[in-house]
Design a protein around this motif. Structure first.
Motif, mmCIF file in Angstrom:
data_model
loop_
_atom_site.group_PDB
_atom_site.id
_atom_site.type_symbol
_atom_site.label_atom_id
_atom_site.label_comp_id
_atom_site.label_asym_id
_atom_site.label_seq_id
_atom_site.Cartn_x
_atom_site.Cartn_y
_atom_site.Cartn_z
ATOM 1 N N ASP A 142 8.566 56.666 17.935
ATOM 2 C CA ASP A 142 8.043 55.908 17.574
ATOM 3 C C ASP A 142 6.663 55.800 18.279
ATOM 4 O OD1 ASP A 142 9.465 56.618 19.988
ATOM 5 O OD2 ASP A 142 9.203 54.455 20.750
ATOM 6 N N LEU A 143 6.664 56.463 19.449
ATOM 7 C CA LEU A 143 5.188 56.196 19.960
ATOM 8 C C LEU A 143 3.986 57.050 18.728
ATOM 9 C CD1 LEU A 143 5.250 57.387 23.749
ATOM 10 C CD2 LEU A 143 5.460 55.016 22.013
ATOM 11 N N ASN A 144 4.670 58.159 17.787
ATOM 12 C CA ASN A 144 3.824 58.973 16.699
ATOM 13 C C ASN A 144 3.568 57.702 15.522
ATOM 14 O OD1 ASN A 144 5.622 61.144 18.038
ATOM 15 N ND2 ASN A 144 3.715 61.707 17.493
ATOM 16 N N ALA A 145 4.775 57.166 15.279
ATOM 17 C CA ALA A 145 4.121 56.159 14.845
ATOM 18 C C ALA A 145 3.836 55.252 15.181
ATOM 19 C CB ALA A 145 5.624 55.320 14.253
ATOM 20 N N GLU A 146 3.320 54.394 15.478
ATOM 21 C CA GLU A 146 2.518 53.725 16.584
ATOM 22 C C GLU A 146 1.679 53.714 16.619
ATOM 23 O OE1 GLU A 146 4.470 52.035 20.499
ATOM 24 O OE2 GLU A 146 5.804 51.545 19.533
ATOM 25 N N ARG A 147 0.990 55.398 16.623
ATOM 26 C CA ARG A 147 -0.672 55.365 16.912
ATOM 27 C C ARG A 147 -1.148 56.496 15.568
ATOM 28 N NH1 ARG A 147 -0.755 60.597 20.139
ATOM 29 N NH2 ARG A 147 0.377 62.053 18.750
ATOM 30 N N MET A 148 0.237 56.159 14.944
ATOM 31 C CA MET A 148 -0.553 56.404 13.513
ATOM 32 C C MET A 148 -0.678 55.186 12.896
ATOM 33 S SD MET A 148 0.641 58.865 10.682
ATOM 34 C CE MET A 148 -0.722 59.542 8.908
ATOM 35 N N ILE A 149 -0.452 54.199 12.915
ATOM 36 C CA ILE A 149 -0.668 53.002 12.844
ATOM 37 C C ILE A 149 -2.379 52.301 13.002
ATOM 38 C CG2 ILE A 149 -0.518 50.110 13.586
ATOM 39 C CD1 ILE A 149 2.227 50.916 12.984
ATOM 40 N N ASP A 150 -2.302 52.289 14.469
ATOM 41 C CA ASP A 150 -3.543 53.109 15.114
ATOM 42 C C ASP A 150 -4.751 53.515 14.658
ATOM 43 O OD1 ASP A 150 -2.304 51.126 17.064
ATOM 44 O OD2 ASP A 150 -2.225 52.613 18.725
ATOM 45 N N PRO A 184 -4.201 58.982 23.328
ATOM 46 C CA PRO A 184 -3.390 58.782 24.193
ATOM 47 C C PRO A 184 -1.714 59.553 24.176
ATOM 48 C CG PRO A 184 -4.048 57.162 22.787
ATOM 49 C CD PRO A 184 -4.925 58.190 22.005
ATOM 50 N N SER A 185 -2.177 60.552 24.574
ATOM 51 C CA SER A 185 -1.350 61.923 24.652
ATOM 52 C C SER A 185 0.490 61.710 24.645
ATOM 53 C CB SER A 185 -1.512 63.303 24.986
ATOM 54 O OG SER A 185 -0.062 63.843 25.296
ATOM 55 N N ILE A 186 1.276 61.434 24.228
ATOM 56 C CA ILE A 186 2.694 61.001 24.381
ATOM 57 C C ILE A 186 2.888 62.158 24.537
ATOM 58 C CG2 ILE A 186 4.295 60.794 23.362
ATOM 59 C CD1 ILE A 186 3.121 60.401 20.430
ATOM 60 N N THR A 187 2.864 62.936 25.135
ATOM 61 C CA THR A 187 2.854 64.608 26.367
ATOM 62 C C THR A 187 2.519 63.987 28.069
ATOM 63 O OG1 THR A 187 2.979 65.460 24.261
ATOM 64 C CG2 THR A 187 3.587 66.685 26.769
ATOM 65 N N ARG A 188 1.190 64.009 27.880
ATOM 66 C CA ARG A 188 0.580 62.549 28.751
ATOM 67 C C ARG A 188 1.362 61.754 29.826
ATOM 68 N NH1 ARG A 188 -2.496 58.437 29.506
ATOM 69 N NH2 ARG A 188 -3.761 59.277 27.849
ATOM 70 N N ARG A 189 1.274 61.137 29.025
ATOM 71 C CA ARG A 189 2.450 59.375 29.072
ATOM 72 C C ARG A 189 3.163 60.316 29.442
ATOM 73 N NH1 ARG A 189 1.742 55.536 24.563
ATOM 74 N NH2 ARG A 189 0.484 57.412 22.832
ATOM 75 N N SER A 190 4.495 60.795 29.361
ATOM 76 C CA SER A 190 6.142 60.931 29.400
ATOM 77 C C SER A 190 5.343 61.793 30.672
ATOM 78 C CB SER A 190 6.336 61.603 28.273
ATOM 79 O OG SER A 190 6.176 60.981 26.909
#
Ligand SMILES: *Cc1c(COP(=O)(O)O)cnc(C)c1O
Length: 337
Positions: A76-84, A244-250
């Motif tokens: 879901d975070l990849n989907a959101e980032r792709m929208i941005d 904004p890396s999803i791995t870093r946020r996780s």
């Protein structure tokens, strides 16, 4: 039946799998999209992507867990980032549900190519979209294609984790108020010269500074920094031009909630890095890749030739969550089958 591949000796290269998802935007709307076996794209020579680089991408993985399920990590975070990314590049955003449906369909269709648990290999998923109609005057295209394919990739750390050496780059990655915070192909095109030059000179990666003042740490070409201070705090650089890396946020969530560490997300001066105890690069490909040494124009910041203890703990905890050995926070793991 699992595909007949040498899972333990896969590299990070493209291996064509049988199925991909394709969806087209025309006359102001996205069509339903479908799974296809056709890996070829036929385009007009004047397509927006070819002339003015109107394209963005994502990267995520499917894993086989200890119990044999196939799962994805926070798609879901990849989907959101792709929208941005789409919004910033004046492309029509692909609805989140459509993106998630594509992940599910592509992984399920190619399930024989999801490497077995314990091999260290994974199925890498590459969503991307681009302007497909003709554009000669500079403006956004009218038609777009979204695609998602999958390719099995080997363990990032073959033969053990070995800290890398990076240099402080004299090239810049992303302008202030530019496109550094989105996953645009153009950010990578302009980094190719810097990385080829770094490799020629014996470095594994570039550390990019903020272009405005050249005093703050941004990131490398494809991964965010994570530092650990001598008193055990986790520090990650903050800037509007960092992706904004999803791995870093996780990892920051895991540091705080699983390991009880203090986490600071703030601007980080290069000067400060001399006092830090550990350094790693965060991204989907490696989760965390430890940095052994940063070379700053002849001066060296040395973290050592072994992965730091907190970096190791973060790595073990996050990969434990991804592989189903540790309980995941609500909503992090999407089971495909
Ligand atoms: C993709 C990417 C990352 C890592 O992001 P993840 O979501 O963790 O894979 C970091 N920096 C840049 C520039 C990237 O393109």
């Amino acid at each position: 039946m699992a595909a007949n591949l040498d899972w333990n000796n896969l590299g990070f290269g493209y291996i064509k799998t049988p199925y991909r998802f394709v969806c087209n935007y025309k006359n102001g709307k996205w069509d339903d999209g479908e799974i296809t076996t056709d890996d070829k794209i036929v385009l007009t020579e004047c397509a927006g992507v070819l002339q003015y680089a109107q394209t963005a991408f994502e990267g995520l993985k499917a894993y086989r867990t200890e119990s044999g399920n196939i799962v994805c990590f926070r798609p879901d975070l990849n989907a959101e980032r792709m929208i941005d990314s789409a919004n910033r590049l004046e492309m029509p955003a692909l609805p989140k549900e459509k993106f998630l449906e594509a992940v599910e369909k592509v992984v399920a269709a190619n399930k024989d190519f999801v490497p077995p648990y314990g091999s260290g290999a994974t199925l890498y998923i590459r969503p991307f979209m681009f302007g497909s109609s003709a554009v000669i005057g500079v403006k956004p295209a009218e038609e777009y294609q979204f695609r998602m394919f999958a390719t099995p990739v080997g363990p990032y750390f073959k033969g053990g984790v070995k800290p890398i050496t990076i240099r402080v780059s004299d090239f810049d990655r992303a302008a202030p108020h530019g496109t550094g915070h989105i996953k645009a192909g153009l950010n990578y095109a302009m980094s190719l010269h810097a990385i080829v030059d770094a490799h020629k000179k014996g470095f594994d990666e570039n550390l990019y500074l903020d272009p405005a003042t050249r005093t703050f740490v941004e990131e490398t070409g494809g991964a965010n920094f994570l530092f650990v201070t001598k008193d055990g705090k986790v520090v990650t650089p903050k800037s509007d031009s960092i992706l904004p890396s999803i791995t870093r946020r996780s990892l920051c969530f895991v540091a705080e909630k699983y390991l009880g560490l203090t986490v600071e997300h703030r601007p980080v001066k290069l000067e400060e890095v001399y006092d830090f105890a550990e350094c790693g690069l965060c991204g989907t490909a490696a989760v965390i890749s430890p940095v052994g040494k940063i070379v700053d124009h002849g001066k060296e910041i040395v973290f050592g030739d072994k992965i730091g203890p907190i970096t190791q703990k973060l790595y073990d905890t996050l990969t434990g969550i991804q592989m189903g050995r540790l309980e995941a926070p609500e909503g992090w793991i999407k089971v495909i089958e």
